[in-house]
Design an enzyme around this catalytic site. Sequence first.
Site, PDB file in Angstrom:
ATOM      1  N   ARG A 248       0.866  -1.156  -0.003  1.00 44.44           N
ATOM      2  CA  ARG A 248       0.075   0.129   0.114  1.00 44.44           C
ATOM      3  C   ARG A 248       0.906   1.192   0.047  1.00 44.44           C
ATOM      4  O   ARG A 248       1.520   1.480   1.021  1.00 44.44           O
ATOM      5  CB  ARG A 248      -0.792  -0.150   1.339  1.00 44.44           C
ATOM      6  N   HIS A 252      -3.595   4.248   4.734  1.00 45.37           N
ATOM      7  CA  HIS A 252      -4.761   3.668   4.612  1.00 45.37           C
ATOM      8  C   HIS A 252      -5.754   4.545   3.890  1.00 45.37           C
ATOM      9  O   HIS A 252      -6.233   4.080   2.947  1.00 45.37           O
ATOM     10  CB  HIS A 252      -5.306   3.081   6.105  1.00 45.37           C
ATOM     11  N   TYR A 261       2.945   4.095  12.396  1.00 47.53           N
ATOM     12  CA  TYR A 261       3.231   2.836  12.374  1.00 47.53           C
ATOM     13  C   TYR A 261       4.070   2.060  11.412  1.00 47.53           C
ATOM     14  O   TYR A 261       4.486   0.980  11.452  1.00 47.53           O
ATOM     15  CB  TYR A 261       1.921   1.923  12.539  1.00 47.53           C
TER      16      TYR A 261
END
Length: 331
Positions: A248, A252, A261
């Site tokens: 990705r 998100h 993170y």
Amino acid sequence: MAENRHHVLGLSDEKVLEMYETMLLARRIDERMWLLNRAGKIPFVISCQGQEAAQVGAAFALDKEKDYVLPYYRDMGVVLTFGMSPKELMLSGFAKAEDPNSGGRQMPGHFGQKRNRIVTGSSPVTTQVPHAVGVALAGKMERKDLVTFVTFGEGSSNQGDFHEGANFAGVHKLPVIFMCENNKYAISVPIEKQLGCEKVSDRAIGYGMPGFTVDGNDPLEVYKVVKEAANRGRRGEGPSLIETVSYRLTPHSSDDDDRSYRAPDEVAKAKTKDPIITFGAYLKETGVLNDELEKEINDRVMKQVNEATDYAENAPYAAPEHALKYVYGDK
Ligand SMILES: Cc1ncc(C[n+]2csc(CCOP(=O)(O)OP(=O)(O)O)c2C)c(N)n1
Ligand SMILES: [Mg+2]
């Protein structure tokens, strides 16, 4: 001279250029949506960036006149291939009345368009999986020549819906292609904390179907494995599970800050395998693409993105009363 990989798969030079252009179109629409979001013009973006090769490679292996797709929110490459236009995607981004997905009522990424055999989904992740199994069951009962194609993230492959759907399709030998787009994260949770087994495809054996893990940055590899799965499905040999491994490339969603993170180096490293770059390089190595043609394709894509943006920005919102439609009966 060795034959080009796409020729071995039966794909012409024109076809692979079409694949590349569709991947690029998805990427450029997505990039524009981020700009519009940051400019305060559209409320939300959930990206396809990094997954275009898997999406377009798979969708090109299906039959747009017969098969049904049940995409998940990142699947811009799938829905563009099946016929949704950039204008329609932008109308959804701006939540305008003319948005074919939901008339501007749903968040972007909730794809649905009957005309193009794109089956509408819901916000709880993985609910599309049992739907795909149900459509395949109906197709089998009606003796129709169709397969259903359903996608979901690797995080979603831990939901009960996946396991129930996969088992039912395995028992009844239904023509379903389960494609997990493994992008290594489920929001902030990395793959190591998601799966008890090594690969998502390891689960296939438990449901009596073949499982494959392929490079999700390579549209040709994905095309091949999806084409074979579709052929098995059409021959009555039941479902398949395919896992496409990619990364990705964005947070998100537009509401997430991925710096909390994951390390920036990790993202930078993944960008060296960006499928837009690597597939473009393959097409140049094989003499299918050159700088001039690349510019021509990019200009054509940007024209569509600009026109779609202008159209959707100026389009009207639904009338407020529309919010009551499809919620209660009319009687
Ligand atoms: C049933 C359910 N639980 C939680 C959520 C919130 N949620 C939305 S996307 C997401 C992560 C899904 O990760 P993955 O399946 O790997 O897909 P990705 O976003 O990485 O493509 C979560 C937890 C939801 N929409 N539905
Ligand atoms: Mg994921």
